[in-house]
Design a protein around this motif. Structure first.
Motif, PDB file in Angstrom:
ATOM      1  N   GLN A  15      54.346  43.019  59.517  1.00 32.36           N
ATOM      2  CA  GLN A  15      55.422  43.811  60.103  1.00 32.36           C
ATOM      3  C   GLN A  15      56.756  43.523  59.412  1.00 32.36           C
ATOM      4  O   GLN A  15      57.537  44.446  59.148  1.00 32.36           O
ATOM      5  CB  GLN A  15      55.529  43.544  61.601  1.00 32.36           C
ATOM      6  N   MET A  16      57.010  42.253  59.121  1.00 35.80           N
ATOM      7  CA  MET A  16      58.264  41.892  58.449  1.00 35.80           C
ATOM      8  C   MET A  16      58.311  42.484  57.035  1.00 35.80           C
ATOM      9  O   MET A  16      59.336  43.000  56.610  1.00 35.80           O
ATOM     10  CB  MET A  16      58.443  40.368  58.395  1.00 35.80           C
ATOM     11  N   ALA A  17      57.203  42.426  56.322  1.00 39.39           N
ATOM     12  CA  ALA A  17      57.141  42.992  54.975  1.00 39.39           C
ATOM     13  C   ALA A  17      57.393  44.496  55.021  1.00 39.39           C
ATOM     14  O   ALA A  17      58.096  45.052  54.175  1.00 39.39           O
ATOM     15  CB  ALA A  17      55.797  42.688  54.331  1.00 39.39           C
ATOM     16  N   GLU A  18      56.842  45.144  56.031  1.00 42.99           N
ATOM     17  CA  GLU A  18      57.047  46.580  56.189  1.00 42.99           C
ATOM     18  C   GLU A  18      58.513  46.889  56.483  1.00 42.99           C
ATOM     19  O   GLU A  18      59.091  47.811  55.911  1.00 42.99           O
ATOM     20  CB  GLU A  18      56.151  47.109  57.309  1.00 42.99           C
ATOM     21  N   ASN A  22      60.908  48.998  54.083  1.00 40.55           N
ATOM     22  CA  ASN A  22      61.572  50.213  54.556  1.00 40.55           C
ATOM     23  C   ASN A  22      63.078  50.126  54.380  1.00 40.55           C
ATOM     24  O   ASN A  22      63.732  51.104  54.030  1.00 40.55           O
ATOM     25  CB  ASN A  22      61.238  50.470  56.026  1.00 40.55           C
ATOM     26  N   ALA A  23      63.656  48.953  54.601  1.00 42.55           N
ATOM     27  CA  ALA A  23      65.098  48.782  54.459  1.00 42.55           C
ATOM     28  C   ALA A  23      65.513  48.870  52.991  1.00 42.55           C
ATOM     29  O   ALA A  23      66.612  49.330  52.687  1.00 42.55           O
ATOM     30  CB  ALA A  23      65.526  47.439  55.051  1.00 42.55           C
ATOM     31  N   MET A  24      64.651  48.434  52.095  1.00 44.34           N
ATOM     32  CA  MET A  24      64.974  48.421  50.669  1.00 44.34           C
ATOM     33  C   MET A  24      64.696  49.760  49.989  1.00 44.34           C
ATOM     34  O   MET A  24      65.219  50.022  48.914  1.00 44.34           O
ATOM     35  CB  MET A  24      64.167  47.329  49.967  1.00 44.34           C
ATOM     36  N   GLN A  25      63.891  50.597  50.598  1.00 47.06           N
ATOM     37  CA  GLN A  25      63.477  51.838  49.957  1.00 47.06           C
ATOM     38  C   GLN A  25      64.643  52.721  49.524  1.00 47.06           C
ATOM     39  O   GLN A  25      64.621  53.246  48.407  1.00 47.06           O
ATOM     40  CB  GLN A  25      62.505  52.612  50.850  1.00 47.06           C
ATOM     41  N   PRO A  26      65.686  52.900  50.349  1.00 43.11           N
ATOM     42  CA  PRO A  26      66.800  53.732  49.881  1.00 43.11           C
ATOM     43  C   PRO A  26      67.460  53.179  48.606  1.00 43.11           C
ATOM     44  O   PRO A  26      67.832  53.959  47.717  1.00 43.11           O
ATOM     45  CB  PRO A  26      67.784  53.715  51.052  1.00 43.11           C
ATOM     46  N   MET A  27      67.563  51.853  48.494  1.00 45.47           N
ATOM     47  CA  MET A  27      68.147  51.280  47.283  1.00 45.47           C
ATOM     48  C   MET A  27      67.241  51.562  46.087  1.00 45.47           C
ATOM     49  O   MET A  27      67.716  51.972  45.026  1.00 45.47           O
ATOM     50  CB  MET A  27      68.366  49.770  47.423  1.00 45.47           C
ATOM     51  N   ASN A  50      75.297  57.018  46.218  1.00 44.78           N
ATOM     52  CA  ASN A  50      74.588  55.792  46.577  1.00 44.78           C
ATOM     53  C   ASN A  50      75.443  54.571  46.276  1.00 44.78           C
ATOM     54  O   ASN A  50      75.128  53.797  45.357  1.00 44.78           O
ATOM     55  CB  ASN A  50      73.272  55.699  45.790  1.00 44.78           C
ATOM     56  N   PRO A  51      76.515  54.347  47.012  1.00 43.08           N
ATOM     57  CA  PRO A  51      77.395  53.215  46.701  1.00 43.08           C
ATOM     58  C   PRO A  51      76.710  51.854  46.820  1.00 43.08           C
ATOM     59  O   PRO A  51      77.195  50.870  46.259  1.00 43.08           O
ATOM     60  CB  PRO A  51      78.539  53.360  47.706  1.00 43.08           C
ATOM     61  N   GLY A  52      75.570  51.800  47.475  1.00 38.73           N
ATOM     62  CA  GLY A  52      74.817  50.553  47.552  1.00 38.73           C
ATOM     63  C   GLY A  52      74.323  50.074  46.195  1.00 38.73           C
ATOM     64  O   GLY A  52      73.946  48.917  46.038  1.00 38.73           O
ATOM     65  N   ALA A  58      71.230  45.241  43.736  1.00 37.06           N
ATOM     66  CA  ALA A  58      70.751  46.390  42.956  1.00 37.06           C
ATOM     67  C   ALA A  58      70.756  46.056  41.470  1.00 37.06           C
ATOM     68  O   ALA A  58      69.808  46.387  40.748  1.00 37.06           O
ATOM     69  CB  ALA A  58      71.614  47.616  43.241  1.00 37.06           C
ATOM     70  N   ARG A  59      71.815  45.386  41.013  1.00 40.51           N
ATOM     71  CA  ARG A  59      71.881  45.021  39.598  1.00 40.51           C
ATOM     72  C   ARG A  59      70.771  44.032  39.234  1.00 40.51           C
ATOM     73  O   ARG A  59      70.208  44.105  38.143  1.00 40.51           O
ATOM     74  CB  ARG A  59      73.266  44.478  39.246  1.00 40.51           C
ATOM     75  N   GLN A  60      70.413  43.138  40.142  1.00 37.82           N
ATOM     76  CA  GLN A  60      69.316  42.203  39.890  1.00 37.82           C
ATOM     77  C   GLN A  60      67.985  42.945  39.756  1.00 37.82           C
ATOM     78  O   GLN A  60      67.158  42.601  38.903  1.00 37.82           O
ATOM     79  CB  GLN A  60      69.230  41.164  41.004  1.00 37.82           C
ATOM     80  N   VAL A  61      67.791  43.945  40.593  1.00 40.69           N
ATOM     81  CA  VAL A  61      66.557  44.745  40.510  1.00 40.69           C
ATOM     82  C   VAL A  61      66.485  45.432  39.151  1.00 40.69           C
ATOM     83  O   VAL A  61      65.431  45.445  38.493  1.00 40.69           O
ATOM     84  CB  VAL A  61      66.490  45.775  41.661  1.00 40.69           C
ATOM     85  N   ILE A  62      67.600  45.982  38.696  1.00 44.97           N
ATOM     86  CA  ILE A  62      67.623  46.657  37.398  1.00 44.97           C
ATOM     87  C   ILE A  62      67.377  45.652  36.271  1.00 44.97           C
ATOM     88  O   ILE A  62      66.613  45.926  35.340  1.00 44.97           O
ATOM     89  CB  ILE A  62      68.949  47.412  37.203  1.00 44.97           C
TER      90      ILE A  62
END
Length: 92
Positions: A15-18, A22-27, A50-52, A58-62
């Motif tokens: 449940q926590m992973a989900e 879900n919270a990260m999906q918009p980013m 998308n100011p997030g 976000a930069r770390q993901v990239i």
């Protein structure tokens, strides 16, 4: 003593992973749109929507995407991603 996790612990972890996913999906969606925009001008429009994307997270993901692309031999893709990252960082 059992080393098996309690089923309720497994369900909680799922449940926590989900929730996190879900919270990260918009980013992730914003990053994808930003990176795939056909022009820098279009990428800037995505950024305005998308100011997030201006967050360090976000930069770390990239950066991870760039590292992964290089590791897979996708040098041109990595260079394109790096160019977009620099565009993003110029706005921070």
């Amino acid at each position: 003593m059992s080393t098996q996790p309690d089923p309720s612990d497994e369900e909680f972890a799922r449940q926590m992973a989900e929730l996190v996913g879900n919270a990260m999906q918009p980013m992730f969606d914003g990053i994808n749109s930003f990176m795939r925009a056909p022009t820098d001008q279009a990428a800037m429009q995505v950024l305005q929507q998308n100011p997030g994307l201006l967050t360090e997270q976000a930069r770390q993901v990239i950066r991870k995407g760039i590292k992964d692309a290089r590791g897979q031999g996708e040098i041109v893709e990595a260079e394109n991603m790096d160019r977009r990252l620099r565009l993003l960082e110029s706005q921070v």
